[in-house]
Design a protein around this motif. Structure first.
Motif, PDB file in Angstrom:
ATOM      1  N   UNK A 233       0.865  -1.178   0.000  1.00 19.61           N
ATOM      2  CA  UNK A 233       0.000   0.000   0.000  1.00 19.61           C
ATOM      3  C   UNK A 233       0.902   1.230   0.000  1.00 19.61           C
ATOM      4  N   UNK A 234       1.801   1.267  -0.974  1.00 23.15           N
ATOM      5  CA  UNK A 234       2.890   2.242  -0.977  1.00 23.15           C
ATOM      6  C   UNK A 234       2.409   3.686  -0.951  1.00 23.15           C
ATOM      7  N   UNK A 235       3.109   4.466  -0.158  1.00 20.58           N
ATOM      8  CA  UNK A 235       2.852   5.908  -0.115  1.00 20.58           C
ATOM      9  C   UNK A 235       3.745   6.628  -1.106  1.00 20.58           C
ATOM     10  N   UNK A 236       3.190   7.664  -1.712  1.00 22.62           N
ATOM     11  CA  UNK A 236       3.949   8.567  -2.582  1.00 22.62           C
ATOM     12  C   UNK A 236       3.821   9.961  -1.988  1.00 22.62           C
ATOM     13  N   UNK A 237       4.897  10.442  -1.365  1.00 19.65           N
ATOM     14  CA  UNK A 237       4.888  11.727  -0.676  1.00 19.65           C
ATOM     15  C   UNK A 237       5.275  12.833  -1.654  1.00 19.65           C
ATOM     16  N   UNK A 238       4.450  13.862  -1.719  1.00 19.74           N
ATOM     17  CA  UNK A 238       4.736  15.021  -2.569  1.00 19.74           C
ATOM     18  C   UNK A 238       4.995  16.209  -1.640  1.00 19.74           C
ATOM     19  N   UNK A 239       6.262  16.595  -1.515  1.00 15.05           N
ATOM     20  CA  UNK A 239       6.615  17.708  -0.639  1.00 15.05           C
ATOM     21  C   UNK A 239       6.496  19.043  -1.371  1.00 15.05           C
ATOM     22  N   UNK A 240       6.517  20.133  -0.636  1.00 18.24           N
ATOM     23  CA  UNK A 240       6.227  21.458  -1.189  1.00 18.24           C
ATOM     24  C   UNK A 240       7.208  21.893  -2.262  1.00 18.24           C
ATOM     25  N   UNK A 241       8.429  21.326  -2.243  1.00 17.80           N
ATOM     26  CA  UNK A 241       9.436  21.715  -3.225  1.00 17.80           C
ATOM     27  C   UNK A 241       9.600  20.676  -4.333  1.00 17.80           C
ATOM     28  N   UNK A 270       0.310  11.321  -0.711  1.00 18.02           N
ATOM     29  CA  UNK A 270       0.266  12.190   0.463  1.00 18.02           C
ATOM     30  C   UNK A 270       0.919  13.518   0.081  1.00 18.02           C
ATOM     31  N   UNK A 271       0.093  14.557  -0.003  1.00 22.64           N
ATOM     32  CA  UNK A 271       0.502  15.811  -0.628  1.00 22.64           C
ATOM     33  C   UNK A 271       0.453  16.948   0.384  1.00 22.64           C
ATOM     34  N   UNK A 272       1.570  17.657   0.517  1.00 23.81           N
ATOM     35  CA  UNK A 272       1.613  18.825   1.402  1.00 23.81           C
ATOM     36  C   UNK A 272       0.734  19.931   0.807  1.00 23.81           C
ATOM     37  N   UNK A 273      -0.059  20.594   1.648  1.00 26.11           N
ATOM     38  CA  UNK A 273      -1.120  21.486   1.176  1.00 26.11           C
ATOM     39  C   UNK A 273      -0.624  22.651   0.313  1.00 26.11           C
ATOM     40  N   UNK A 274       0.613  23.115   0.536  1.00 24.83           N
ATOM     41  CA  UNK A 274       1.103  24.260  -0.227  1.00 24.83           C
ATOM     42  C   UNK A 274       1.318  23.934  -1.707  1.00 24.83           C
ATOM     43  N   UNK A 275       1.444  22.658  -2.049  1.00 24.16           N
ATOM     44  CA  UNK A 275       1.624  22.259  -3.455  1.00 24.16           C
ATOM     45  C   UNK A 275       0.419  21.464  -3.953  1.00 24.16           C
ATOM     46  N   UNK A 276      -0.586  21.318  -3.110  1.00 20.47           N
ATOM     47  CA  UNK A 276      -1.727  20.443  -3.397  1.00 20.47           C
ATOM     48  C   UNK A 276      -2.467  20.834  -4.683  1.00 20.47           C
ATOM     49  N   UNK A 277      -2.810  22.095  -4.833  1.00 22.61           N
ATOM     50  CA  UNK A 277      -3.592  22.515  -6.004  1.00 22.61           C
ATOM     51  C   UNK A 277      -2.823  22.291  -7.302  1.00 22.61           C
ATOM     52  N   UNK A 278      -1.553  22.633  -7.290  1.00 27.43           N
ATOM     53  CA  UNK A 278      -0.729  22.420  -8.480  1.00 27.43           C
ATOM     54  C   UNK A 278      -0.634  20.926  -8.796  1.00 27.43           C
ATOM     55  N   UNK A 279      -0.433  20.140  -7.762  1.00 27.33           N
ATOM     56  CA  UNK A 279      -0.348  18.690  -7.963  1.00 27.33           C
ATOM     57  C   UNK A 279      -1.637  18.144  -8.568  1.00 27.33           C
ATOM     58  N   UNK A 280      -2.768  18.528  -8.012  1.00 26.01           N
ATOM     59  CA  UNK A 280      -4.041  17.994  -8.484  1.00 26.01           C
ATOM     60  C   UNK A 280      -4.287  18.374  -9.944  1.00 26.01           C
ATOM     61  N   UNK A 390       8.955  12.746  -3.397  1.00 23.02           N
ATOM     62  CA  UNK A 390       9.354  13.681  -4.456  1.00 23.02           C
ATOM     63  C   UNK A 390       9.625  15.040  -3.823  1.00 23.02           C
ATOM     64  N   UNK A 391      10.864  15.498  -4.006  1.00 18.06           N
ATOM     65  CA  UNK A 391      11.334  16.725  -3.371  1.00 18.06           C
ATOM     66  C   UNK A 391      12.586  17.214  -4.075  1.00 18.06           C
TER      67      UNK A 391
END
Length: 453
Positions: A233-241, A270-280, A390-391
């Protein structure tokens, strides 16, 4: 006599009917494995490597046929099938070049006149393999296991019986002794008897948590070594940078390759909110651009699942999550074995798409406030195959490796298996390691020899 029928999951067409091995046939195969091992284990490593090289040539020569067979039996897009065969060839080449070094005796300085460690094969190893990578999963077990001097019996998933028999033929055509690698055309009901047979010395399973628990129980009951590579159930973390322009294709591939049917796929984003909109925006756009179609067509990038019941299970997991408050951004439509790529937001920890393995093209998006929250959410899983981050600050991410208990930690890359690196999981994702040096030592007797004058 019982039979096994295979079907094309894309169009439902019947492919082949195979007669299951009778009890007497299974007994013959066990006896042949036992007798073959006695001579195979004595063969010099150079001779085994020569056979590996023959095998690589056989696989390459039959690449188109094998790819087509794989696509027809389990629905993998044809370009991905071809890539899987290429990866098998690369695996064979890796062990051709490194097996002798991996298996050479290790001299240990002690008070003895001479002391060393040697690696003796165990004997006949039973492999129970799944359908999602019908050649790669088998080859990553078989190549190091046979090269170490063992022989193998394969119980493959019934819906890829054609692939299973094709693999056996490859070994025979490459010159491996008859009985070195055999496919068992049988069902799961015979596994308990096989595990109890004295000829079978160990077992390797790639499959579900449920299957892993059963095999571990049988292995324990019979005091036989086991290697389990189970669900994830791998996590993919998307950090703000995170550099989304550079890595969005990799991020989408991490979930959607093989139509999402991979234990090591990214399942929780799992996406940090400061980059969330761009990611989506970028993630949704890329997912929408995936082309569904006949898996035999080269421009198809996503296809049906391997069986209709798998799509039904996935549909239920998503619907249960929706009932608990998840929102559908795209997808959640099923037609037979096809399940449309699906993106869910507002996912919480009690939902099936967060806490269970979803084996198909479903991306669960979890928004978090901080980097610490992201790592905490990633670690919140009973599974332990791999995590990806991803950072732009890879140095900072590398310092957090120990915070994640998984078998793999990938920075700015999707979790994947590589012959040069050990592969396996923790927690309910299993135990033991395949590939690399660890893989060739998975089924050997690590023997100590101590000599005094």
């Amino acid at each position: 006599m019982k039979s096994i029928k295979t079907f094309n999951p894309f169009n439902g067409n019947h492919l082949e009917t195979y007669t299951q091995d009778s009890k007497s046939k299974l007994k013959e195969k066990l006896e042949l494995a036992d007798s073959t091992f006695k001579t195979w284990k004595e063969l010099e490593i150079e001779e085994r490597i020569e056979l590996l090289q023959n095998l690589a040539e056989e696989v390459f020569r039959n690449k188109q046929h094998l790819s087509l067979l794989m696509t027809e039996e389990m629905g993998k897009p044809i370009l991905e099938s071809e890539a899987e065969i290429d990866k098998c060839i690369y695996l064979i080449d890796f062990y051709s070049k490194n097996a002798e070094q991996f298996l050479q005796d290790a001299i240990i300085e002690t008070e003895a006149h001479e002391s060393f460690i040697s690696y003796d094969p165990l004997g006949c190893v039973l492999a129970i393999m799944p359908w999602n990578y019908p050649f790669w999963q088998v080859f990553r077990f078989a190549i190091p296991t046979l090269t170490a001097g063992n022989v193998a019996l394969l119980k493959h998933a019934s819906n890829v019986t054609g692939c299973a028999l094709a693999i056996e033929k490859l070994f025979i055509d490459a010159g491996f002794p008859k009985g070195c690698f055999q496919t068992l055309v049988t069902d799961h009901e015979t596994i308990e008897d096989l595990m109890g047979n004295d000829t079978v010395k160990a077992v390797s399973l790639t499959g579900s948590e449920k299957a892993g628990r059963k095999i571990a129980e049988l292995a324990g009951k019979n005091l036989k070594p086991s290697l389990l590579e189970l669900g994830g159930n791998n996590a993919c973390i998307i950090l703000k940078d995170a550099d989304l322009d550079k890595y969005i294709d990799t991020i989408v591939k991490a979930r959607m390759q093989n139509s999402g049917q991979s234990c090591i796929a990214a399942k929780r984003f799992i996406v940090v909110e400061s980059i969330y909109d761009e990611f989506m925006t970028k993630f949704t756009s890329k997912v929408k651009s995936l082309k569904y179609g006949n898996p035999l067509e080269e421009d198809t990038t996503i296809s049906c699942l391997a069986r209709e019941d798998l799509a039904e299970t996935l549909e239920k997991q998503v619907q249960q999550s929706i009932d608990l408050g998840a929102k559908v951004i795209k997808g959640h439509k099923r037609n037979g074995a096809y399940y449309e790529p699906t993106i869910l937001t507002e996912v919480t920890t009690e939902m099936p798409v967060f806490k269970e393995e979803t084996f198909g093209p479903v991306a669960a998006i979890i928004k978090v406030k901080t980097e610490d929250d992201a790592y905490e959410a990633a670690a919140n899983s009973k599974f332990g195959l791999g995590t990806m981050v991803f950072t732009s600050n890879y140095e900072a991410a590398s310092k957090r490796v120990s915070e994640i208990e998984d078998g793999g930690f990938f920075i700015n890359e999707l979790v994947k298996s590589d012959p040069r690196l050990p592969f396996g999981g923790t927690k309910i994702s299993g135990y033991g390691r395949e590939l690399s040096k660890e893989g060739i030592l998975a089924f050997v007797n690590i023997k100590t020899t101590y000599i005094n004058k």
